[in-house]
Design a protein around this motif. Structure first.
Motif, PDB file in Angstrom:
ATOM      1  N   LEU A 359       0.834  -1.201   0.000  1.00  0.00           N
ATOM      2  CA  LEU A 359       0.000   0.000   0.000  1.00  0.00           C
ATOM      3  C   LEU A 359       0.870   1.253   0.000  1.00  0.00           C
ATOM      4  CD1 LEU A 359      -2.885   1.058   0.100  1.00  0.00           C
ATOM      5  CD2 LEU A 359      -2.794   0.911   2.599  1.00  0.00           C
ATOM      6  N   PHE A 360       1.975   1.200   0.732  1.00  0.00           N
ATOM      7  CA  PHE A 360       2.927   2.310   0.744  1.00  0.00           C
ATOM      8  C   PHE A 360       3.472   2.561  -0.661  1.00  0.00           C
ATOM      9  CE2 PHE A 360       7.561   2.976   0.611  1.00  0.00           C
ATOM     10  CZ  PHE A 360       7.624   4.301   1.013  1.00  0.00           C
ATOM     11  N   ALA A 361       3.865   1.499  -1.358  1.00  0.00           N
ATOM     12  CA  ALA A 361       4.437   1.647  -2.701  1.00  0.00           C
ATOM     13  C   ALA A 361       3.412   2.235  -3.661  1.00  0.00           C
ATOM     14  CB  ALA A 361       4.944   0.299  -3.212  1.00  0.00           C
ATOM     15  N   LEU A 362       2.181   1.731  -3.604  1.00  0.00           N
ATOM     16  CA  LEU A 362       1.126   2.259  -4.481  1.00  0.00           C
ATOM     17  C   LEU A 362       0.811   3.713  -4.151  1.00  0.00           C
ATOM     18  CD1 LEU A 362      -1.426  -0.704  -4.712  1.00  0.00           C
ATOM     19  CD2 LEU A 362       0.100   0.140  -6.513  1.00  0.00           C
ATOM     20  N   ALA A 363       0.779   4.040  -2.853  1.00  0.00           N
ATOM     21  CA  ALA A 363       0.462   5.403  -2.443  1.00  0.00           C
ATOM     22  C   ALA A 363       1.546   6.372  -2.894  1.00  0.00           C
ATOM     23  CB  ALA A 363       0.300   5.464  -0.926  1.00  0.00           C
ATOM     24  N   LEU A 364       2.811   5.974  -2.776  1.00  0.00           N
ATOM     25  CA  LEU A 364       3.909   6.846  -3.193  1.00  0.00           C
ATOM     26  C   LEU A 364       3.850   7.100  -4.694  1.00  0.00           C
ATOM     27  CD1 LEU A 364       6.425   8.424  -2.455  1.00  0.00           C
ATOM     28  CD2 LEU A 364       7.755   6.313  -2.720  1.00  0.00           C
ATOM     29  N   LEU A 365       3.633   6.052  -5.456  1.00  0.00           N
ATOM     30  CA  LEU A 365       3.507   6.216  -6.905  1.00  0.00           C
ATOM     31  C   LEU A 365       2.295   7.074  -7.244  1.00  0.00           C
ATOM     32  CD1 LEU A 365       4.416   5.485  -9.774  1.00  0.00           C
ATOM     33  CD2 LEU A 365       3.003   3.414  -9.601  1.00  0.00           C
ATOM     34  N   GLY A 366       1.180   6.826  -6.546  1.00  0.00           N
ATOM     35  CA  GLY A 366      -0.031   7.604  -6.804  1.00  0.00           C
ATOM     36  C   GLY A 366       0.146   9.072  -6.501  1.00  0.00           C
ATOM     37  N   LEU A 367       0.836   9.402  -5.416  1.00  0.00           N
ATOM     38  CA  LEU A 367       1.084  10.799  -5.078  1.00  0.00           C
ATOM     39  C   LEU A 367       1.893  11.495  -6.163  1.00  0.00           C
ATOM     40  CD1 LEU A 367       1.911  10.535  -1.258  1.00  0.00           C
ATOM     41  CD2 LEU A 367      -0.042  11.733  -2.266  1.00  0.00           C
ATOM     42  N   LEU A 368       2.940  10.834  -6.654  1.00  0.00           N
ATOM     43  CA  LEU A 368       3.798  11.455  -7.663  1.00  0.00           C
ATOM     44  C   LEU A 368       3.051  11.642  -8.983  1.00  0.00           C
ATOM     45  CD1 LEU A 368       7.148   9.564  -6.957  1.00  0.00           C
ATOM     46  CD2 LEU A 368       6.419  11.794  -6.113  1.00  0.00           C
ATOM     47  N   LEU A 369       2.274  10.628  -9.396  1.00  0.00           N
ATOM     48  CA  LEU A 369       1.487  10.768 -10.624  1.00  0.00           C
ATOM     49  C   LEU A 369       0.419  11.851 -10.469  1.00  0.00           C
ATOM     50  CD1 LEU A 369       1.004   7.019 -11.637  1.00  0.00           C
ATOM     51  CD2 LEU A 369       2.434   8.725 -12.785  1.00  0.00           C
ATOM     52  N   ALA A 370      -0.248  11.860  -9.327  1.00  0.00           N
ATOM     53  CA  ALA A 370      -1.286  12.873  -9.089  1.00  0.00           C
ATOM     54  C   ALA A 370      -0.685  14.268  -9.072  1.00  0.00           C
ATOM     55  CB  ALA A 370      -2.009  12.581  -7.780  1.00  0.00           C
ATOM     56  N   GLY A 371       0.570  14.390  -8.609  1.00  0.00           N
ATOM     57  CA  GLY A 371       1.228  15.691  -8.629  1.00  0.00           C
ATOM     58  C   GLY A 371       1.339  16.260 -10.027  1.00  0.00           C
ATOM     59  N   TYR A 372       1.588  15.400 -11.000  1.00  0.00           N
ATOM     60  CA  TYR A 372       1.692  15.836 -12.399  1.00  0.00           C
ATOM     61  C   TYR A 372       0.329  16.283 -12.929  1.00  0.00           C
ATOM     62  CZ  TYR A 372       2.488  15.644 -17.450  1.00  0.00           C
ATOM     63  OH  TYR A 372       2.559  15.957 -18.788  1.00  0.00           O
ATOM     64  N   PHE A 373      -0.672  15.433 -12.775  1.00  0.00           N
ATOM     65  CA  PHE A 373      -1.977  15.729 -13.375  1.00  0.00           C
ATOM     66  C   PHE A 373      -2.712  16.855 -12.640  1.00  0.00           C
ATOM     67  CE2 PHE A 373      -1.225  11.346 -14.843  1.00  0.00           C
ATOM     68  CZ  PHE A 373      -1.351  11.559 -16.207  1.00  0.00           C
ATOM     69  N   THR A 374      -2.507  16.961 -11.340  1.00  0.00           N
ATOM     70  CA  THR A 374      -3.124  18.070 -10.613  1.00  0.00           C
ATOM     71  C   THR A 374      -2.511  19.401 -11.035  1.00  0.00           C
ATOM     72  OG1 THR A 374      -3.490  16.609  -8.725  1.00  0.00           O
ATOM     73  CG2 THR A 374      -3.704  18.959  -8.331  1.00  0.00           C
ATOM     74  N   THR A 375      -1.212  19.401 -11.314  1.00  0.00           N
ATOM     75  CA  THR A 375      -0.568  20.632 -11.792  1.00  0.00           C
ATOM     76  C   THR A 375      -1.175  21.069 -13.119  1.00  0.00           C
ATOM     77  OG1 THR A 375       1.494  20.024 -10.691  1.00  0.00           O
ATOM     78  CG2 THR A 375       1.622  21.707 -12.397  1.00  0.00           C
ATOM     79  N   ILE A 376      -1.438  20.113 -14.000  1.00  0.00           N
ATOM     80  CA  ILE A 376      -2.097  20.447 -15.268  1.00  0.00           C
ATOM     81  C   ILE A 376      -3.482  21.024 -15.005  1.00  0.00           C
ATOM     82  CG2 ILE A 376      -3.102  19.453 -17.361  1.00  0.00           C
ATOM     83  CD1 ILE A 376      -0.746  17.569 -17.512  1.00  0.00           C
ATOM     84  N   GLY A 377      -4.232  20.397 -14.084  1.00  0.00           N
ATOM     85  CA  GLY A 377      -5.550  20.928 -13.741  1.00  0.00           C
ATOM     86  C   GLY A 377      -5.475  22.320 -13.144  1.00  0.00           C
ATOM     87  N   TRP A 378      -4.468  22.563 -12.336  1.00  0.00           N
ATOM     88  CA  TRP A 378      -4.264  23.872 -11.728  1.00  0.00           C
ATOM     89  C   TRP A 378      -4.005  24.928 -12.792  1.00  0.00           C
ATOM     90  CZ3 TRP A 378      -4.923  26.660  -7.594  1.00  0.00           C
ATOM     91  CH2 TRP A 378      -4.074  27.718  -7.275  1.00  0.00           C
ATOM     92  N   LEU A 379      -3.174  24.600 -13.757  1.00  0.00           N
ATOM     93  CA  LEU A 379      -2.792  25.556 -14.792  1.00  0.00           C
ATOM     94  C   LEU A 379      -3.894  25.780 -15.825  1.00  0.00           C
ATOM     95  CD1 LEU A 379       0.881  24.324 -15.320  1.00  0.00           C
ATOM     96  CD2 LEU A 379       0.166  26.460 -14.220  1.00  0.00           C
ATOM     97  N   THR A 380      -4.793  24.815 -15.951  1.00  0.00           N
ATOM     98  CA  THR A 380      -5.887  24.950 -16.916  1.00  0.00           C
ATOM     99  C   THR A 380      -7.187  25.414 -16.271  1.00  0.00           C
ATOM    100  OG1 THR A 380      -6.346  22.565 -16.710  1.00  0.00           O
ATOM    101  CG2 THR A 380      -4.911  23.285 -18.529  1.00  0.00           C
ATOM    102  N   GLY A 381      -7.138  25.746 -14.971  1.00  0.00           N
ATOM    103  CA  GLY A 381      -8.294  26.344 -14.309  1.00  0.00           C
ATOM    104  C   GLY A 381      -9.345  25.370 -13.854  1.00  0.00           C
ATOM    105  N   TYR A 382      -8.933  24.157 -13.412  1.00  0.00           N
ATOM    106  CA  TYR A 382      -9.906  23.203 -12.926  1.00  0.00           C
ATOM    107  C   TYR A 382     -10.500  23.704 -11.615  1.00  0.00           C
ATOM    108  CZ  TYR A 382     -12.090  18.624 -12.728  1.00  0.00           C
ATOM    109  OH  TYR A 382     -13.017  17.615 -12.736  1.00  0.00           O
ATOM    110  N   LEU A 383     -11.821  23.835 -11.544  1.00  0.00           N
ATOM    111  CA  LEU A 383     -12.485  24.614 -10.489  1.00  0.00           C
ATOM    112  C   LEU A 383     -12.360  24.006  -9.103  1.00  0.00           C
ATOM    113  CD1 LEU A 383     -15.717  25.836 -12.295  1.00  0.00           C
ATOM    114  CD2 LEU A 383     -13.624  27.117 -11.802  1.00  0.00           C
ATOM    115  N   SER A 384     -12.278  22.685  -8.987  1.00  0.00           N
ATOM    116  CA  SER A 384     -12.200  22.113  -7.644  1.00  0.00           C
ATOM    117  C   SER A 384     -10.882  22.427  -6.960  1.00  0.00           C
ATOM    118  CB  SER A 384     -12.385  20.578  -7.706  1.00  0.00           C
ATOM    119  OG  SER A 384     -11.349  19.987  -8.473  1.00  0.00           O
ATOM    120  N   LEU A 385      -9.892  22.909  -7.722  1.00  0.00           N
ATOM    121  CA  LEU A 385      -8.582  23.222  -7.163  1.00  0.00           C
ATOM    122  C   LEU A 385      -8.437  24.689  -6.772  1.00  0.00           C
ATOM    123  CD1 LEU A 385      -6.379  21.232  -9.697  1.00  0.00           C
ATOM    124  CD2 LEU A 385      -7.095  20.509  -7.416  1.00  0.00           C
ATOM    125  N   VAL A 386      -9.419  25.498  -7.091  1.00  0.00           N
ATOM    126  CA  VAL A 386      -9.299  26.948  -6.840  1.00  0.00           C
ATOM    127  C   VAL A 386      -9.343  27.225  -5.347  1.00  0.00           C
ATOM    128  CG1 VAL A 386     -10.398  29.169  -7.223  1.00  0.00           C
ATOM    129  CG2 VAL A 386     -10.319  27.477  -9.056  1.00  0.00           C
TER     130      VAL A 386
END
Length: 386
Positions: A359-386
């Motif tokens: 679970l630790f390994a999956l969570a670490l990988l998930g955090l790093l991948l989510a960091g990439y896609f959330t940054t894209i959402g942040w830069l493109t104005g995804y409303l739940s991140l405002v």
């Protein structure tokens, strides 16, 4: 070669260095991840424009506040609002760093935010039960995960999280007066920070009970320990100092509350707000709407608060419940950001995710991948991140 030299065990990395190296390496990874998302999203992206490009939404308010101070009156070009809703401590710290280094405001703020993230991880080490897997996940959450978009730029959340951790670390060691001092700084960072006084009171009560006390002799016992009483009294001083400043600056000590009208944030029933958001189904497709995502974040926050209660971390649980609930009276806006920066939440979450190696390994990988896609959402104005 002598036998003594031959039998000498190999030198290992000092543990203190390891605890510093983990968040530092993850911070570097987080910078790379966010920059790759920035380069994939923003035309003509460059390293020189990276810090400014990540500064969006309320970040612009913080930059202006740090550079020019508080407005003397509402600003027509900024939705007829003044910047009094933004508490002063972090803009002051950034202004100090900018003055000392000569750096651009957003660059100074970005550097300071990353340093505070690394410091937050180190402070959290004993709060995480000195579990290295939980510590690694918590570090990744701060500097490389999906919410690093707020914690590593110019938002007050990183200082709020850091000072909250400092309060609970001091309470864990029964340093109540030190906890009160950190609480005073916390109450100058965000309005809900003042409610950590209840966590301090709970920890004082638990210390009293551990020494054989009861509710009948609680008050006399506290009066006999002036450092504990003082901790409770100084905890809200940051808020009171800001209110005094606003009173003399614009004649309204509660301007940070009254200005919310400019954002058209209605007050109402939190249960209704959460239910309406949860039932805001998409008109087409299967992806949850931003409102539903915010509602799920609130429910996850309450679930983690219940886990804190079950684990008898009463101070953290009560503080988390208060800080999660109060903003909901003004609607669902920004609740994901508020919950992510509420220190007991990521502490409990990463501790749970670190309970099993897989679970630790999956969570670490998930955090790093989510960091990439959330940054894209942040830069493109995804409303739940405002």
């Amino acid at each position: 070669m002598s036998d003594a030299v031959a039998l000498r065990p190999p030198r290992t990395l000092p543990f203190g260095v390891l605890l510093l190296a983990i968040p530092l390496l993850l911070a570097m990874a987080g910078l790379v991840i966010r920059y790759l998302a920035f380069a994939a999203t923003v035309p003509d992206a460059s390293i020189a424009s990276f810090a400014q490009g990540m500064c969006r939404w309320d970040c612009a308010w913080y930059v202006k506040l740090s550079e020019t101070g508080y407005d003397p009156f509402p600003v027509p070009t900024m939705i007829n609002a003044g910047n009094w809703a933004f508490f002063p401590l972090y803009p002051i710290l950034v202004a100090i760093v900018r003055t000392l280094t000569g750096l651009e405001t957003i660059v100074a703020a970005t550097g300071l935010s990353i340093l505070l993230c690394i410091a937050s991880a180190r402070v959290a080490w004993p709060l995480l039960g000195r579990d290295l897997r939980a510590y690694t996940l918590f570090s990744a959450f701060l500097v490389a995960g999906p919410f690093s978009i707020w914690l590593t730029t110019f938002y007050t959340e990183v200082l709020f999280l850091f000072l909250t951790l400092c309060v609970f670390a001091a309470l864990q060691n029964k340093h109540f007066l030190l906890a009160g001092l950190f609480a005073a700084l916390l109450s100058a960072t965000r309005i809900v920070g003042v409610f950590i006084v209840f966590a301090i009171l709970i920890e004082i009560w638990q210390a009293h009970r551990a020494n054989g006390g009861n509710w009948r002799n609680f008050v006399p016992a506290v009066l006999q320990r002036p450092e504990r009483l003082l901790a409770l009294f100084i905890a809200p001083l940051g808020l009171f100092a800001y209110m005094a400043y606003l009173h003399f600056h614009i004649g309204d000590a509660l301007a940070f509350s009254h200005v919310q009208r400019a954002w058209s944030r209605p007050t109402g029933n939190p249960v209704v707000f959460v239910w309406n958001a949860l039932t805001s189904f998409p008109r087409e497709g299967w992806a949850p709407t931003p409102s539903q995502q915010l509602a799920v974040a609130v429910l996850v926050g309450y679930a983690l608060s219940i886990v804190l209660l079950v684990k008898k971390r009463y101070g953290m649980a009560v503080y988390a419940l208060i800080c999660l609930t109060l903003p909901l009276f003004a609607g669902m806006a920004s609740v994901l950001r508020f919950a992510a920066a509420l220190a007991p939440m990521p502490l409990m979450l990463t501790e749970l995710l670190a309970s099993r190696r897989w679970l630790f390994a999956l969570a670490l990988l998930g955090l790093l991948l989510a960091g990439y896609f959330t940054t894209i959402g942040w830069l493109t104005g995804y409303l739940s991140l405002v």
